[in-house]
Write an enzyme that holds these catalytic residues in place. Structure first.
Site, PDB file in Angstrom:
ATOM      1  N   ARG A   1      61.153 -57.307 -15.188  1.00 39.31           N
ATOM      2  CA  ARG A   1      61.309 -56.873 -13.799  1.00 39.31           C
ATOM      3  C   ARG A   1      60.215 -55.918 -13.341  1.00 39.31           C
ATOM      4  O   ARG A   1      60.031 -55.713 -12.140  1.00 39.31           O
ATOM      5  CB  ARG A   1      62.667 -56.218 -13.600  1.00 39.31           C
ATOM      6  CG  ARG A   1      62.851 -54.892 -14.305  1.00 39.31           C
ATOM      7  CD  ARG A   1      64.238 -54.337 -14.104  1.00 39.31           C
ATOM      8  NE  ARG A   1      64.394 -53.042 -14.771  1.00 39.31           N
ATOM      9  CZ  ARG A   1      65.536 -52.374 -14.825  1.00 39.31           C
ATOM     10  NH1 ARG A   1      66.617 -52.875 -14.252  1.00 39.31           N
ATOM     11  NH2 ARG A   1      65.603 -51.211 -15.438  1.00 39.31           N
TER      12      ARG A   1
ATOM     13  N   GLY B   1      54.657 -55.261 -21.298  1.00 39.74           N
ATOM     14  CA  GLY B   1      54.381 -54.168 -22.230  1.00 39.74           C
ATOM     15  C   GLY B   1      55.447 -53.095 -22.201  1.00 39.74           C
ATOM     16  O   GLY B   1      55.523 -52.265 -23.106  1.00 39.74           O
ATOM     17  N   GLY B   2      56.269 -53.098 -21.156  1.00 46.18           N
ATOM     18  CA  GLY B   2      57.388 -52.174 -21.083  1.00 46.18           C
ATOM     19  C   GLY B   2      56.989 -50.715 -20.960  1.00 46.18           C
ATOM     20  O   GLY B   2      55.841 -50.379 -20.659  1.00 46.18           O
ATOM     21  N   ILE B   3      57.946 -49.844 -21.199  1.00 41.73           N
ATOM     22  CA  ILE B   3      57.720 -48.405 -21.099  1.00 41.73           C
ATOM     23  C   ILE B   3      56.657 -47.957 -22.093  1.00 41.73           C
ATOM     24  O   ILE B   3      55.765 -47.169 -21.776  1.00 41.73           O
ATOM     25  CB  ILE B   3      59.039 -47.632 -21.353  1.00 41.73           C
ATOM     26  CG1 ILE B   3      60.009 -47.861 -20.190  1.00 41.73           C
ATOM     27  CG2 ILE B   3      58.774 -46.140 -21.525  1.00 41.73           C
ATOM     28  CD1 ILE B   3      59.526 -47.317 -18.860  1.00 41.73           C
TER      29      ILE B   3
ATOM     30  N   SER C   1      62.739 -30.707 -28.282  1.00 38.98           N
ATOM     31  CA  SER C   1      61.566 -30.614 -29.151  1.00 38.98           C
ATOM     32  C   SER C   1      61.444 -31.783 -30.111  1.00 38.98           C
ATOM     33  O   SER C   1      60.952 -31.647 -31.222  1.00 38.98           O
ATOM     34  CB  SER C   1      61.611 -29.312 -29.965  1.00 38.98           C
ATOM     35  OG  SER C   1      62.581 -29.400 -30.991  1.00 38.98           O
TER      36      SER C   1
ATOM     37  N   ALA D   1      63.098 -33.626 -22.014  1.00 45.51           N
ATOM     38  CA  ALA D   1      62.851 -34.533 -23.144  1.00 45.51           C
ATOM     39  C   ALA D   1      64.048 -34.441 -24.084  1.00 45.51           C
ATOM     40  O   ALA D   1      63.942 -34.023 -25.223  1.00 45.51           O
ATOM     41  CB  ALA D   1      61.558 -34.150 -23.856  1.00 45.51           C
ATOM     42  N   VAL D   2      65.195 -34.847 -23.554  1.00 46.34           N
ATOM     43  CA  VAL D   2      66.461 -34.642 -24.260  1.00 46.34           C
ATOM     44  C   VAL D   2      67.096 -35.961 -24.694  1.00 46.34           C
ATOM     45  O   VAL D   2      68.318 -36.076 -24.770  1.00 46.34           O
ATOM     46  CB  VAL D   2      67.446 -33.838 -23.389  1.00 46.34           C
ATOM     47  CG1 VAL D   2      66.996 -32.402 -23.259  1.00 46.34           C
ATOM     48  CG2 VAL D   2      67.611 -34.475 -22.006  1.00 46.34           C
TER      49      VAL D   2
ATOM     50  N   ALA E   1      58.656 -47.980 -31.021  1.00 51.28           N
ATOM     51  CA  ALA E   1      58.116 -49.275 -30.611  1.00 51.28           C
ATOM     52  C   ALA E   1      57.966 -50.223 -31.788  1.00 51.28           C
ATOM     53  O   ALA E   1      58.271 -51.422 -31.688  1.00 51.28           O
ATOM     54  CB  ALA E   1      56.756 -49.067 -29.924  1.00 51.28           C
TER      55      ALA E   1
ATOM     56  N   HIS F   1      36.987 -41.069 -52.373  1.00 44.83           N
ATOM     57  CA  HIS F   1      36.552 -39.680 -52.194  1.00 44.83           C
ATOM     58  C   HIS F   1      35.244 -39.662 -51.399  1.00 44.83           C
ATOM     59  O   HIS F   1      34.362 -40.478 -51.646  1.00 44.83           O
ATOM     60  CB  HIS F   1      36.320 -39.035 -53.559  1.00 44.83           C
ATOM     61  CG  HIS F   1      35.749 -37.645 -53.478  1.00 44.83           C
ATOM     62  ND1 HIS F   1      36.528 -36.542 -53.178  1.00 44.83           N
ATOM     63  CD2 HIS F   1      34.474 -37.190 -53.630  1.00 44.83           C
ATOM     64  CE1 HIS F   1      35.758 -35.468 -53.169  1.00 44.83           C
ATOM     65  NE2 HIS F   1      34.513 -35.824 -53.442  1.00 44.83           N
TER      66      HIS F   1
END
Length: 467
Positions: free
Chosen positions: A35, A39-41, A182, A270-271, A320, A446
């Site tokens: 819709r 690729g979406g959110i 957080s 951001a919960v 994702a 290394h």
């Protein structure tokens, strides 16, 4: 229009479009209904554009330490409009790439809003609200993702109180910012805005930041972020937000029972997230939903025959790469392939692209102990690694957790430069069911940061060389 398909996928995010491509590869006639954006959110408003923003923050931070590298740089600054523009262009480029891939694999792409109309039937409505098509499909995959959670009294308005979407396209740099939560999303935005010179405060209701990570990693991260100037409250709660003309007053209940009122230019919520399960006709078909997420079995089958769910809408972890992997498992099972393995949650790596980066896989030390495991734990610090010192990134560590009896790698936890790339080494090890014996036999090049992975394994068994 009515057309018959073997598979109809509702949602074209990293779960949906991957499922559609894999279905087409397996010879199944496939359609995907989206819709908004291919690729979406994740691709348009999450994983990809945020990493573009965080890359800007990383480069800006390096410029500010140019003298440490023997370089001269004066009048270091940034153009916020260009920063945002670059992020959006990166997202647009990849969205076009998804369109190309779907076309290449001959997946029918239908723009519109889908609803399961009956068993094996998906009704698609156009943007004008008028019926567009009815698709017949033997198998219907729900991949509608999720959206940001809102809390009573803390509802986002898109102007002063932001979700991740508004936080990615700021018109101007706020003077101060409150981040509520957080987890990975909250910490990434805190890290980005802090690098731009914003006074950032993070409030976490639990007793530590990045609460899904190992406790040692959380503690190290908190010290590092505070050293950079980020103010962090744990065991605290934002009780109220009062909007002014161009600022927000936040009432914060602290761990000791006291309250503080502080003023911020902007707030980011951001919960957590809420699954997009509304208006899909799922419950009418017998699909069971709990707490906004669809219940599925190990092969992504719902409680209704012929209907499947993958990705964020099917529950945690909300990643994702988990969605993409579920899409492949789901489709391969539909196609009747043998040897399809269910998703093993402890084999899913998690990454936070802050500065420093955080990455992990498998059980934390406390979770391993809670499972009754006798364990061996190894650690190796960045300051003992030559490449880290040469990079000017000597802060961080790698931690490994093994079963003391079998040598099974139970978990790995990292914080420091490029750990989001390093973690997949342990991801492969866990998928192959490696023990300490195989990891000790592995030769690490290394000088590389990856040497710390080998040293952390050696340390768990009292054999560490370079520290």
């Amino acid at each position: 229009m009515t057309e018959a398909f073997d598979v109809a996928v509702i949602g074209a995010g990293p779960g949906g479009y991957v499922a559609a491509i894999r279905a087409a590869q397996l010879g199944l006639k496939t359609a995907v209904i989206e819709r908004e954006h291919l690729g979406g959110i994740c691709l348009n408003w999450g994983c990809i554009p945020t990493k573009a923003l965080l890359r800007t923050a990383e480069v800006l931070t390096l410029f500010r330490h140019a003298d440490d590298f023997g370089l001269k740089a004066k009048d270091i600054g940034f153009d916020l409009a260009k920063v945002v523009s670059r992020s959006r262009k990166v997202a647009e480029r990849l969205s076009s790439g998804v369109a190309y891939l779907l076309k290449k694999h001959k997946v029918a792409v239908i723009s519109g809003t889908a609803k399961v109309k009956g068993r094996g039937v998906v009704a698609v409505t156009g943007k004008d609200g008028k019926p567009l098509a009815d698709l017949e499909a033997r198998h219907i995959i729900i991949a509608t993702g999720a959206r940001a959670r809102s809390l009573p009294g803390l509802e986002p308005d898109g102007k002063l109180i932001w979700t991740y979407k508004e936080a990615m396209v700021p018109a101007e740099t706020p003077q101060s910012l409150l981040v509520v939560g957080s987890g990975a999303i909250g910490i990434e935005f805190a890290s980005f805005y802090n690098a731009l010179g914003v006074a950032v405060t993070v409030v976490e209701i639990l007793d530590r930041i990045l609460p899904v990570e190992d406790e040692e990693v959380s503690a190290f991260a908190k010290k590092s972020f505070e050293k950079q100037g980020i103010k962090i409250y744990t065991g605290a709660k934002v009780e109220k937000l009062e909007k002014g003309a161009n600022s927000v007053k936040a009432t914060i209940a602290l761990k000791d029972g006291k309250q503080e009122t502080q003023e911020f230019s902007r707030v980011i919520l951001a919960v957590g997230i809420v699954g997009n399960v509304e208006n899909l006709g799922l419950e009418e078909q017998g699909v069971k939903i709990e707490k906004s997420h669809i219940l599925i079995d190990e092969y992504c089958r719902t409680t209704a025959p012929g209907i499947y769910a993958i990705g964020d809408v099917a529950g945690p972890p909300w990643l994702a790469h988990k969605a993409s992997h579920e899409g492949i498992i789901c489709v391969e099972k539909i196609a009747g392939k043998t040897g399809v393995h269910p998703l093993k949650v402890t084999n899913i790596p998690g990454c936070t692209y802050s500065h420093p980066q955080v990455a992990s896989i498998g059980l934390t030390e406390s979770a391993a102990k809670a499972n009754g495991r006798e364990i061996k734990v190894g650690r190796f610090p960045y300051q003992g690694n030559g490449k880290a010192i040469a990079l000017g990134e000597p802060e961080g560590f790698v931690k490994t957790i093994f079963d003391a009896k079998t040598g099974e790698l139970l978990g790995a936890h990292m914080i420091g430069a490029e750990v989001t790339e390093l973690i997949q080494g342990f991801g492969i090890a866990k998928t192959l069911e490696s023990t300490e014996a195989e990891l000790m036999e592995a030769i690490f090049p290394h000088p590389t940061l990856s040497e710390m992975m080998g040293e952390a394994v050696l340390d768990a068994y009292g054999r560490v060389i370079h520290f």
